[in-house]
Structure formats: structure tokens, C-alpha cells
Design an enzyme around this catalytic site. Sequence first.
Site, PDB file in Angstrom:
ATOM      1  N   LYS A  55       0.803  -1.222   0.000  1.00  0.00           N
ATOM      2  CA  LYS A  55       0.000   0.000   0.000  1.00  0.00           C
ATOM      3  C   LYS A  55       0.837   1.273   0.000  1.00  0.00           C
ATOM      4  O   LYS A  55       0.400   2.324  -0.465  1.00  0.00           O
ATOM      5  CB  LYS A  55      -0.931   0.010   1.212  1.00  0.00           C
ATOM      6  CG  LYS A  55      -2.104  -0.954   1.123  1.00  0.00           C
ATOM      7  CD  LYS A  55      -3.173  -0.444   0.197  1.00  0.00           C
ATOM      8  CE  LYS A  55      -4.468  -1.237   0.326  1.00  0.00           C
ATOM      9  NZ  LYS A  55      -5.538  -0.697  -0.535  1.00  0.00           N
ATOM     10  N   SER A  81      -8.951  -0.065   6.187  1.00  0.00           N
ATOM     11  CA  SER A  81      -9.070  -1.140   7.175  1.00  0.00           C
ATOM     12  C   SER A  81      -7.754  -1.355   7.915  1.00  0.00           C
ATOM     13  O   SER A  81      -7.673  -2.152   8.824  1.00  0.00           O
ATOM     14  CB  SER A  81      -9.502  -2.448   6.500  1.00  0.00           C
ATOM     15  OG  SER A  81      -8.541  -2.848   5.541  1.00  0.00           O
TER      16      SER A  81
END
Length: 325
Positions: A55, A81
Site C-alpha cells: 500500500k 481497514s
Amino acid sequence: MSSELVNIKKIKNAYNRISKYVHKTPVFTSSAADKMTGRKCFFKAENLQKTGSFKVRGALNAILALKEKNPNVSGVVTHSSGNHGQAVAWATSVAGFPCSVVVPEYAPEVKKTAIRGYGAELAECGSLPTDRNVVCDKISTEKGYVIIPPYDHEDVIAGQGTVALELLDQVPDLDAILVSVSGGGLSSGIAIAAKAIKPNIKIFLVEPEGKHMEKCLREGKRLWSDPPKYLDTIADGIRLEQPGQLTFPILTQLVEKEVFSLNNDEMIEGMKFAFQRMKLVIEAAAGAAVAAILSDKMKKMDPSLKHVAVILCGGNIDIDHLPWY
């Protein structure tokens, strides 16, 4: 769609922008996996990336690109999340921006602690996907922060595509790549880059049971719940039922229509294989991809797919609450 939003040039620009800050992650092999599959298997270890997942590539690219356009930006906010939140929190510390991260109440404590550790302000929200957007929009309005989405953003997609640039430089003769899919930033970025470099390569998606990507890809339609829901899976990183408005058309165009769907037990077995046989700590979303390459479905696939890569997308797992205990 892919050429309009993100193309190989943008992905190469992203790599030039972020490469001095992020790791060039290693690719591991496993003779046990080769024997079990009858193929040569390669494991791209994004679990060893900065902040523990891929990410950071998309987050850092989006934030550095934002800084280039607007050096005086007041700050950024995102929802996540866990892994994207950690990535944005770290990336804003590199760029020198303040940051707020909205996380759902079910997010693992280990990920929330890490987000705070990178200096971000944490805001919790309810468990529905729509809850994230409400809180994120509120913070953006109140503080004047720019929203950095976790996947539906061209600079995020381009950053994630740098995984494929590295991988195909490390293993040029790949025939296929297996990648877990949530919102689709990683899988769409990889598909754009890999297909541009090697048009005949096949990209296979890996999902938790209940996502129904195969049906949607085959029909070319978004057939999911409205509003979207979260799936009942141990893989918190890929719980989102549907990919994004930007990413789904890219996936429809570029990835294979055959999708690997894994249940919790299979994901656990994939995690255990990485832990025990490869000595790599991975989270359940990555365990799903390992389980996919070891599955009977993979064994029955075209034998000409001799060299297959698996993206180990992340390693952020709470070691005090491993899913098999």
C-alpha cells in the site's frame, strides 16, 4: 479505460518518484511449492515492504504527486481497514503533511497502533463501508484536508503498478501473476503494467468467498450489493465486497475471467505454508494468494503456464491473535 486513467508511462513515473523511499522487495522461490504445483513458483514479498504492505507504493505516489501540484496543501485524510492507513500515515511523514486516518471499528489493534505510531490522527467509524466515507468527508470539510482514497485514484493505481515493474525485471519470463483483490488498486495497477511489458501474461484475481468477481467479470457488470457490504472473512485487507468505479473497468479489460475464491480454512493453510516452509510472516489476504497457487484449481490450469508469481501483498497480522488459534 486503463489507457485514459493510468498507463505504463504513469507507472514508470510513479516508480521514479517513490523508488528512493520504498524497498525493492525480494522474490522468493520454494521447491516445496514447485513440487506441489508442477510449476515454478515465485513469491513477491510485499509483506517486507515499508509499513508491511504494498500500500505504501500507491499512497506515497499520490501524496508526492499532490505535493508537486500543491506544496501548500493543509493535510490529507483517508479511510482504511489498516494497511492503506499505515501507508498514508508514513507517506505524509515523508512529505511533511499532517494526516487523519478513518478506520472501521473492526480494524486490528496492531494496525491502529501502527497508524498512530507514524504520527497520524486516528478516527474510528462504524462497520459499514459507507460509514468510512461519511467520517472522511466530515474531516476533509472541517480541516480542509485532501482525501486520498485507498484504491480509486489514478496516482494510487499507478503506484501499486510499480510492483509489476519490479517483478518483471526480477523474473522476466513469467507466464502468470496471482494477486488478491479488494478495491482493485493493486490488481489493476499490476495488470496495466504487466500487460504493457508482456502482453501475453495472464493476471488471475484471488478473492474471499462471497465476492463473486468471476460472475461480474464475465458479464462485465457490477452485480454487487448497493450499498456495498463487508464479507465474513478473516482477511481484513480484502473484506470489501466490490472493487472501485475506476478499477473495475480496468480489471474487466485486462485480467482473466477465471477467479480463485478461497475460504478461511484455505487462507489459513496458505499462511501456514508461508510461515512454516518459507519462514515468511504474511497476513490472510496474502495467504489467500498462496492458497490459490497451491489449489487443485491451479493444478488443472493450462500446463504452459510454467512460471507463476504470487503477490504476498502484506504481513500486518496480530501475532497475539493468529487465526488458527
